[in-house]
Design an enzyme around this catalytic site. Structure first.
Site, PDB file in Angstrom:
ATOM      1  N   LYS A   1      40.114  32.521  33.767  1.00 14.49           N
ATOM      2  CA  LYS A   1      39.413  32.977  34.957  1.00 14.49           C
ATOM      3  C   LYS A   1      38.694  34.309  34.713  1.00 14.49           C
ATOM      4  O   LYS A   1      39.221  35.164  34.006  1.00 14.49           O
ATOM      5  CB  LYS A   1      40.449  33.196  36.071  1.00 14.49           C
ATOM      6  CG  LYS A   1      40.034  32.644  37.402  1.00 14.49           C
ATOM      7  CD  LYS A   1      41.072  32.982  38.447  1.00 14.49           C
ATOM      8  CE  LYS A   1      41.072  34.455  38.760  1.00 14.49           C
ATOM      9  NZ  LYS A   1      41.467  34.845  40.098  1.00 14.49           N
TER      10      LYS A   1
ATOM     11  N   LYS B   1      51.412  38.385  35.668  1.00 15.22           N
ATOM     12  CA  LYS B   1      51.168  39.829  35.657  1.00 15.22           C
ATOM     13  C   LYS B   1      52.333  40.562  35.012  1.00 15.22           C
ATOM     14  O   LYS B   1      52.125  41.535  34.281  1.00 15.22           O
ATOM     15  CB  LYS B   1      50.955  40.354  37.080  1.00 15.22           C
ATOM     16  CG  LYS B   1      49.622  39.973  37.681  1.00 15.22           C
ATOM     17  CD  LYS B   1      49.410  40.689  38.997  1.00 15.22           C
ATOM     18  CE  LYS B   1      48.122  40.247  39.668  1.00 15.22           C
ATOM     19  NZ  LYS B   1      48.007  40.801  41.038  1.00 15.22           N
TER      20      LYS B   1
ATOM     21  N   LYS C   1      39.217  41.013  36.823  1.00 13.00           N
ATOM     22  CA  LYS C   1      39.035  42.461  36.758  1.00 13.00           C
ATOM     23  C   LYS C   1      39.943  43.087  35.720  1.00 13.00           C
ATOM     24  O   LYS C   1      39.664  44.159  35.213  1.00 13.00           O
ATOM     25  CB  LYS C   1      39.415  43.102  38.099  1.00 13.00           C
ATOM     26  CG  LYS C   1      38.424  42.907  39.194  1.00 13.00           C
ATOM     27  CD  LYS C   1      38.898  43.709  40.406  1.00 13.00           C
ATOM     28  CE  LYS C   1      38.202  43.223  41.664  1.00 13.00           C
ATOM     29  NZ  LYS C   1      38.687  43.886  42.872  1.00 13.00           N
TER      30      LYS C   1
END
Ligand code: TRP
Length: 336
Positions: free
Chosen positions: A199, A113, A202
């Site tokens: 994956k 992230k 969102k």
């Protein structure tokens, strides 16, 4: 002996997609009667990356309504909002002060992230797993059903709890209970529709990479029609050369409720032109009951509010007791 306790949570960032549903929530629903469950909407986690304040409360309600729409039964389950219970923030601080920084530097999800955020990394992003540990430890959870990607965070949670018990308690589980991860392999990893090696997520900008639980039938058909495939005829599972093929067959298997052998036999001679409409139809049908229930729930805001109010009361009572045990173990004075 009472039932074991389960705790899990989802962030209110936009709406849920098939990866959230098949990797986590569907498993919660299937096994809910075996446990006493706490399902949290983790809104404090949602602000570890830039967020839209105009959207946060609405998204929080959406996730709570989706929990109910997916079949969480309040008979055995408590649904609540993380930020409604200040104990989550307070325990995070206490745990922060006994979590070595090196443990956090090591978290794969943080590194990924942080890379995505570039310059814009706040301290909360590094601290994310400690807040998650607080979520779990406050409720003395026995089991934490999550997707495969959360495994490292659960190990960290156990390490933090063990460290607190060792430093400030008198032995194993003396202050905080160590939870067990509960990661189901089937469906644990739903991959992106535009890249079968990534994956479903969102935070991926391309909408076409995921199917949201509230997508219209037309949107679902369009996304599946355009999703990435390969030029090979005939479809089979488990071929590392064909990640998209494996992912789409797995989705079909999970959404149709058929077993792997049945799906393998049914699809072995199919081309994509035949398989895609079948998958689209199956997805639309599988999501229809969830969408109908969701619409009923959001029509009655008062109902949802009462669910969250009761959830908060029940969760807060437990969380406050655990927090007091930790305050006592660390030696804080009691307020006079
Ligand atoms: N980090 C989890 C995820 O992204 C969400 C989460 C926050 C969570 N707190 C939790 C999951 C506590 C389980 C238990 O999926």
């Amino acid at each position: 002996m009472g039932k074991q306790r389960v705790l899990s949570g989802v962030q209110p960032t936009g709406n849920l997609h098939l990866g959230n549903y098949l990797g986590a929530i569907r498993n919660w629903v299937e096994r809910q009667y075996e446990y006493e469950n706490f399902f949290c909407v983790v809104d404090l986690h949602a602000i570890t990356v830039p967020h839209d304040p105009a959207q946060l409360a609405a998204d929080t309600y959406t996730i709570a309504a989706l929990y109910l729409a997916c079949g969480i039964d309040l008979e055995n389950s408590t649904i609540f909002v993380q930020s409604h219970i200040p104990a989550h923030s307070e325990l995070t601080w206490l745990l922060n002060c006994l979590t070595p920084l090196a443990w956090l530097d090591d978290m794969v999800q943080y590194k990924e992230k942080a890379l995505k955020q570039g310059e814009n990394v706040n301290a909360g992003l590094l601290d994310y797993p400690v807040l998650m540990a607080a979520d779990i430890l406050l409720y003395d959870a026995d089991k934490v059903p999550v997707g495969e990607d959360q495994k490292q965070h659960l190990e960290l949670t156990r390490d933090i709890a063990a460290r607190l018990n060792y430093l400030y308690g008198n032995g194993e589980n003396s202050v905080l209970k160590l939870p067990e991860p509960d990661i189901r392999q089937v469906g644990a990893r739903v991959m992106s529709l535009t890249d079968g090696t990534k994956k479903m997520s969102k935070s991926e900008p391309a909408e076409g990479s995921r199917i949201n639980l509230l997508d219209s039938p037309e949107a679902i058909q369009r996304k599946i029609k355009r999703c990435k495939t390969d030029p090979t005829r005939g479809l089979w599972f488990d071929d590392p050369e064909r990640p998209e093929c494996h992912n789409l067959l797995s989705l079909y298997m999970l959404l149709s409720g058929k077993d792997k052998e049945t799906v393998a036999a049914e699809c072995q001679d199919m081309g994509w032109g035949q398989f895609k409409p079948l998958l689209a139809e199956t997805t639309v049908e599988a999501l229809k009951p969830i969408q109908q229930k969701y619409q009923e729930i959001v029509r009655d805001r008062g109902y949802l509010e009462s669910v969250l109010r009761q959830g908060r009361e029940k969760a807060a009572a437990i969380a406050e007791q655990t927090l007091q045990r930790v305050r006592d173990a660390l030696g804080f004075s009691r307020p006079l």
